[in-house]
Motif scaffolding. Structure first.
Motif, mmCIF file in Angstrom:
data_model
loop_
_atom_site.group_PDB
_atom_site.id
_atom_site.type_symbol
_atom_site.label_atom_id
_atom_site.label_comp_id
_atom_site.label_asym_id
_atom_site.label_seq_id
_atom_site.Cartn_x
_atom_site.Cartn_y
_atom_site.Cartn_z
ATOM 1 N N UNK A 141 10.773 -26.889 110.402
ATOM 2 C CA UNK A 141 9.875 -27.769 109.634
ATOM 3 C C UNK A 141 10.121 -27.598 108.139
ATOM 4 N N UNK A 142 10.260 -26.351 107.681
ATOM 5 C CA UNK A 142 10.516 -26.103 106.264
ATOM 6 C C UNK A 142 11.858 -26.656 105.827
ATOM 7 N N UNK A 143 12.886 -26.446 106.669
ATOM 8 C CA UNK A 143 14.205 -26.964 106.325
ATOM 9 C C UNK A 143 14.196 -28.487 106.292
ATOM 10 N N UNK A 144 13.562 -29.106 107.279
ATOM 11 C CA UNK A 144 13.529 -30.567 107.340
ATOM 12 C C UNK A 144 12.792 -31.135 106.135
ATOM 13 N N UNK A 145 11.672 -30.503 105.772
ATOM 14 C CA UNK A 145 10.942 -30.974 104.594
ATOM 15 C C UNK A 145 11.786 -30.815 103.330
ATOM 16 N N UNK A 374 10.395 -39.604 103.670
ATOM 17 C CA UNK A 374 8.955 -39.435 103.872
ATOM 18 C C UNK A 374 8.627 -39.145 105.337
ATOM 19 N N UNK A 375 9.308 -39.847 106.229
ATOM 20 C CA UNK A 375 9.058 -39.639 107.657
ATOM 21 C C UNK A 375 9.514 -38.283 108.161
ATOM 22 N N UNK A 376 10.438 -37.659 107.432
ATOM 23 C CA UNK A 376 10.926 -36.338 107.857
ATOM 24 C C UNK A 376 9.925 -35.226 107.587
ATOM 25 N N UNK A 377 9.052 -35.412 106.623
ATOM 26 C CA UNK A 377 8.106 -34.344 106.256
ATOM 27 C C UNK A 377 6.951 -34.340 107.251
ATOM 28 N N UNK A 378 6.847 -33.262 108.006
ATOM 29 C CA UNK A 378 5.830 -33.149 109.058
ATOM 30 C C UNK A 378 4.538 -32.600 108.452
ATOM 31 N N UNK A 379 3.768 -33.501 107.831
ATOM 32 C CA UNK A 379 2.562 -33.061 107.136
ATOM 33 C C UNK A 379 1.546 -32.438 108.094
ATOM 34 N N UNK A 380 1.473 -32.952 109.299
ATOM 35 C CA UNK A 380 0.498 -32.433 110.268
ATOM 36 C C UNK A 380 0.755 -30.959 110.569
ATOM 37 N N UNK A 381 2.013 -30.621 110.883
ATOM 38 C CA UNK A 381 2.305 -29.227 111.227
ATOM 39 C C UNK A 381 2.288 -28.328 109.990
ATOM 40 N N UNK A 382 2.659 -28.891 108.834
ATOM 41 C CA UNK A 382 2.589 -28.084 107.606
ATOM 42 C C UNK A 382 1.136 -27.697 107.327
ATOM 43 N N UNK A 383 0.226 -28.646 107.485
ATOM 44 C CA UNK A 383 -1.187 -28.351 107.287
ATOM 45 C C UNK A 383 -1.684 -27.344 108.320
ATOM 46 N N UNK A 384 -1.225 -27.518 109.566
ATOM 47 C CA UNK A 384 -1.645 -26.590 110.629
ATOM 48 C C UNK A 384 -1.152 -25.175 110.349
ATOM 49 N N UNK A 385 0.101 -25.045 109.932
ATOM 50 C CA UNK A 385 0.657 -23.719 109.617
ATOM 51 C C UNK A 385 -0.093 -23.094 108.450
ATOM 52 N N UNK A 386 -0.390 -23.899 107.440
ATOM 53 C CA UNK A 386 -1.101 -23.398 106.259
ATOM 54 C C UNK A 386 -2.464 -22.830 106.629
ATOM 55 N N UNK A 387 -3.161 -23.482 107.560
ATOM 56 C CA UNK A 387 -4.525 -23.074 107.891
ATOM 57 C C UNK A 387 -4.592 -21.980 108.946
ATOM 58 N N UNK A 388 -3.495 -21.730 109.661
ATOM 59 C CA UNK A 388 -3.568 -20.778 110.770
ATOM 60 C C UNK A 388 -2.817 -19.472 110.522
ATOM 61 N N UNK A 389 -1.764 -19.494 109.723
ATOM 62 C CA UNK A 389 -0.959 -18.275 109.603
ATOM 63 C C UNK A 389 -0.354 -18.163 108.209
ATOM 64 N N UNK A 390 -0.775 -17.157 107.465
ATOM 65 C CA UNK A 390 -0.208 -16.926 106.140
ATOM 66 C C UNK A 390 1.250 -16.466 106.216
ATOM 67 N N UNK A 391 1.624 -15.572 107.150
ATOM 68 C CA UNK A 391 3.052 -15.214 107.245
ATOM 69 C C UNK A 391 3.939 -16.420 107.556
ATOM 70 N N UNK A 392 3.494 -17.280 108.495
ATOM 71 C CA UNK A 392 4.279 -18.471 108.806
ATOM 72 C C UNK A 392 4.347 -19.411 107.609
ATOM 73 N N UNK A 393 3.258 -19.459 106.834
ATOM 74 C CA UNK A 393 3.262 -20.286 105.625
ATOM 75 C C UNK A 393 4.306 -19.778 104.641
ATOM 76 N N UNK A 394 4.412 -18.460 104.517
ATOM 77 C CA UNK A 394 5.426 -17.883 103.633
ATOM 78 C C UNK A 394 6.829 -18.261 104.091
ATOM 79 N N UNK A 395 7.070 -18.194 105.408
ATOM 80 C CA UNK A 395 8.374 -18.585 105.952
ATOM 81 C C UNK A 395 8.661 -20.054 105.639
#
Length: 860
Positions: A141-145, A374-395
């Motif tokens: 997700x990070x690479x695609x964004x 714009x379609x490549x950026x997965x805003x839904x999963x980025x928001x989910x990662x941000x709210x659920x896991x700080x280590x995953x957010x760092x990755x």
């Protein structure tokens, strides 16, 4: 050595789907193929532009590679071809080696594609399909964004008309764009903006029509009108892509020189990992809907062959496309032949529309690529990662920012960081305290929070494998158990989640087992996997842990452990969580509770008999039945006296043991018998005193209460076993503690509430302190799961307690035996009055100071 059949089997994937080919399925595949061809036409042109290649190379990548991947892969619906992530990765890898769009650049792209296919094929044949599992979803997700941002940045020059050199790093592109924004060509911006708006409107209002085609058509028309009205490209600055060559993809030859292979070897590895991750994850996502089983290694082989073949047919690196694969499935594709049809239709369409590409402006392509980005950026999963896991957010952010700085190193940095975090988490597996629940043979283990635990054995569930990285953490956790509670000498590891143990882990377990044996306990395992057990056996670690230290599902682990426990601790234990703890034997074989009933066979023994049998049944213990025979008694008199007890005991399932004494002093016989069998509770009847006397309790009962080496329960005639409530006279003296302990035992056995009654004098200064102490006593009962209430009453102790017993409906009273020289039962004392009322059984609880020393004294 592998035989010929095993070598060629991976290349015969078509055998799995060929039986599904029939006329009806061919029709469905053809329609799905036509839909796919219409979609890939604008995408191929756009993706080739991202990759720095002539537009037709994006279409070539959707022809031969797509056919080969479909025929040799494992997925029936995966459609391979050019993708945004691969395109941006290829451009980032090669733009520094050659000028994009030149013959040298194209040769390097074909060489890189060949190496990508070779890597993929080798990994598939080596059955290393699990490698893609080490690229986390967050990294993708990070690479695609990041790639999406790079795509948008690379098209700023085409969208604005500001000349920015190809290959300029992302941060410099942004800097130059902001500094030179005043140089923007408004005609170019207008074409790009109208194309962008058309694409957005088409997606919203005509979702079934390919929005890219609609945007391309409108953008081309606008550009043509502007060029016609304003004097051509020289005036407006609106450049076009140029006509596409019509026909089949031409044969090509990658550059196999050492220099070319050396320059593309590492970038090819990055794209290999990225392409395989895309292909396998997309095929698995589609398979969850189609209920098809995906073989990762076969997918590697299919992707590898497609890129190897594609490199000889003018195609650059390809992979699975999510939107084209999804459309292929939704359009009704039944077999991989749908992809073959799509490639054939693409050739036909290319022959028809290739000349029209001359009217496609680069500004329109930039607008379309903005939509793609714009379609490549997965805003839904980025928001989910941000709210659920700080280590995953760092990755996520490290990968995204790293991709913007250097695409090749960015994805490796994200993979490295995610693996480091995984290793950190796996090196600190949770050690969860648990307790057994259920019946022996059908045990399960639940979290210990809120549940009583065995004071000698700690059960812990280890959520992870025991390998060199986790050894220190697990060893510290196991050592902390006995540091927190030295009585926890035995540890049981609940092991279903332990998938493997390495040498370092096995050594640690052996050391821990030896340490716990020296402490007097042991280390045991519940449901350890057979593979782990075999490893421990092969390494000769079982001689340290012990062959008997392993228990499988269905075995009675608590029954085995019980007999290894310290009986002295078990004797005082109040939790008794094992089923064996409810039995009458302690781990050393001694009787847990010595409950004695003394009978003379008269009517005054009937109620004590019923209450004794009821207590024995509820406590799960043997009942000692004692009687004394005078010297002139008939030979069978004792047998006849005890026969009724045995009959009623048999009906209740209670085991009895006879204790027959001979003599002329029945009270001395009862006291001596209680002492000899080491009784903890003696049950006697109450015979009313004879004649005129100020004493309410008879002389015999008084003597037993005073001299018996245990608790004494005096039962008047006609009362019933306790079923309603226990009342405890609580005065905060040391004698109140054994009364509280007996109340807890009997309340749990009879499942009745307890009322603690404390009698205070009116205006007594000690009342607040006494109230606080009695509240603490009630709280201790509640911690054991007993319903408890407190009553503070005033008045004479005897009458106050009698009134409280009547008001609460108590059917058992427990009093503590005071210490000191005046400890005998005196006439007119509260105890004398309560027993004399003859309304309830009264239990006199004694402390150790009241009796001779004994290893079992006053403990149930």
């Amino acid at each position: 050595m592998p035989n010929l059949a095993s070598l060629i089997q991976p290349f015969l994937a078509f055998r799995l789907w060929w039986p599904q080919v029939n006329r009806a399925n061919l029709k469905d595949d053809a329609m799905a193929g036509l839909t796919g061809a219409m979609i890939v036409l604008p995408q191929g042109v756009a993706f080739a532009t991202i990759a720095g290649l002539p537009p037709q190379y994006g279409l070539y990548a959707a022809m031969m590679p797509a056919i080969v991947a479909a025929l040799f892969g494992s997925s029936w619906h995966l459609v391979s071809g050019p993708t945004t992530a691969i395109s941006i990765a290829l451009f980032a890898s090669l733009h520094g080696l050659a000028e994009p769009g030149t013959a040298e650049y194209i040769r390097l792209a074909l060489t890189l594609t060949f190496l990508v296919g070779l890597y993929q094929l080798v990994l598939g044949l080596a059955r290393m399909g699990t490698l893609v599992n080490f690229i986390s979803h967050t990294v993708v997700i990070g690479f695609t964004a990041g790639a999406a941002v790079l795509i948008a940045a690379s098209q700023l020059k085409n969208f604005s008309g500001i000349p920015i050199a190809r290959g300029t790093p992302f941060f410099q592109i942004i800097e130059q764009f902001l500094l030179r924004i005043g140089e923007a060509n408004y005609y170019v911006v207008a074409v790009g903006a109208i194309t962008l708006a058309t694409g957005l409107l088409a997606k919203k209002f005509i979702p079934k029509f390919p929005y890219m085609i609609a945007a391309m058509v409108v953008g081309s028309v606008v550009a043509a009108v502007l060029n016609t009205l304003l004097g051509g490209e020289a005036v407006t600055g609106i450049r076009t892509v140029g006509a596409l060559p019509a026909g089949l993809p031409p044969f090509s030859l990658p550059d196999f020189s050492f220099a070319a292979l050396h320059e593309t070897a590492l970038p090819a590895l990055v794209i290999t990992l990225l392409a395989l991750t895309e292909a396998v994850s997309i095929s698995r996502a589609i398979a969850t809907r189609s209920e098809q089983r995906i073989e990762g290694n076969q997918e590697f082989i299919g992707q590898g062959l497609s890129n190897i073949v594609g490199s000889f047919f003018s195609a650059y690196a390809s992979s699975g496309s999510f939107n084209r694969s999804g459309v292929n499935y939704e359009a009704g594709a039944r077999t991989p032949l749908a992809t073959v049809f799509a490639s054939v239709f693409l050739v036909i369409i290319l022959l028809l529309v290739a000349p029209l590409a001359a009217y496609l402006p680069t500004a329109a392509m930039a607008g379309i690529l903005f939509l793609v980005a714009w379609g490549l950026i997965d805003f839904h999963h980025i928001k989910s990662i941000w709210s659920t896991s700080k280590p995953e957010t760092a990755v996520l952010w490290v990968t995204l920012i790293g991709t913007l700085a250097n695409l090749e190193k960015g994805i490796f940095l994200g993979i490295l960081l995610s693996l480091i975090m995984y290793l950190y988490r796996s090196s600190r597996p949770e050690t969860e305290p648990v307790v057994p629940a259920g019946e022996p043979g059908n045990l399960r283990f639940v979290n210990a929070k809120g549940h009583p635990e065995c004071p000698q054995t700690r059960f812990v569930r280890i959520h992870g494998s025991i390998y060199f990285g986790a050894v220190d953490h697990i060893q510290r956790a196991l050592q902390q158990i006995d540091e927190d509670n030295p009585q926890h000498k035995t540890v049981v590891i609940i092991a279903p989640a332990i998938n493997f143990v390495d040498v370092a882990g096995a050594e640690m377990l052996a050391i821990e087992a030896r340490r716990r044996r020296r402490m007097g306990g042991g280390l045991y395992f519940w449901r350890l996997k057979d593979s782990v057990h075999r490893f421990l056996r092969q390494g000769a670690y079982l001689k340290h842990i012990g062959e008997g230290g392993f228990f499988q599902a269905g075995s009675n682990i608590t029954g085995a452990l019980y007999w290894t426990l310290d009986p002295n601790i078990c004797r005082d234990c109040k939790t008794r969580i094992f089923k064996e703890c409810q039995g009458e034997l302690l781990p050393d074989g001694d009787r847990r509770l010595r409950l004695m009933f003394a009978t003379d066979g008269t009517e005054y023994s009937q109620a004590p008999r019923a209450i004794s049998l009821d207590l024995a049944k509820r406590l799960g213990v043997t009942l000692d039945v004692m009687t004394m025979m005078p010297p002139d008694a008939e030979p069978d008199q004792a047998e006849r006296r005890l026969a009724l007890v045995h009959k009623e005991a048999a009906e209740l399932g209670v085991h009895c043991k006879e204790v027959v004494r001979h003599g002329s002093d029945p009270i001395r016989a009862v006291i001596d018998a209680a002492r000899e069998v080491d009784s903890q509770l003696l049950v006697i009847g109450r015979t009313p005193p004879k004649g005129m006397t100020e004493r309410k309790v008879g002389a015999h009962a008084t003597r037993v209460i005073d001299e018996a080496p245990c608790h004494v329960l005096i039962v008047p005639k006609g009362v019933q076993p306790c079923r309603r409530r226990i009342l405890v006279g609580y005065d905060a003296n040391p004698s109140a503690q054994p009364a509280l302990e007996m109340a807890a035992i009997l309340a749990k056995a009879n499942r009745v509430p307890v009322t603690l009654v404390s009698v205070v004098k009116e205006d007594s200064p000690s009342a607040p302190v006494l109230t606080e102490l009695v509240e603490e006593a009630a709280a201790s009962l509640r911690l054991e799961g007993i319903e408890a209430e407190v009553r503070i009453v005033m008045g004479a102790p005897a009458s106050a307690l009698i009134d409280a017993a009547r008001e609460t409906g108590a059917d058992l009273i427990i009093l503590g035996r005071r210490q000191g020289g005046l400890s005998r039962l005196l006439p007119g004392s509260p105890t004398d009055h309560l027993i004399g009322a003859a309304e309830w059984p009264v239990l006199i609880a004694k402390s150790l100071h009241d009796a001779e020393p004994s290893s079992h004294r006053n403990r149930i």
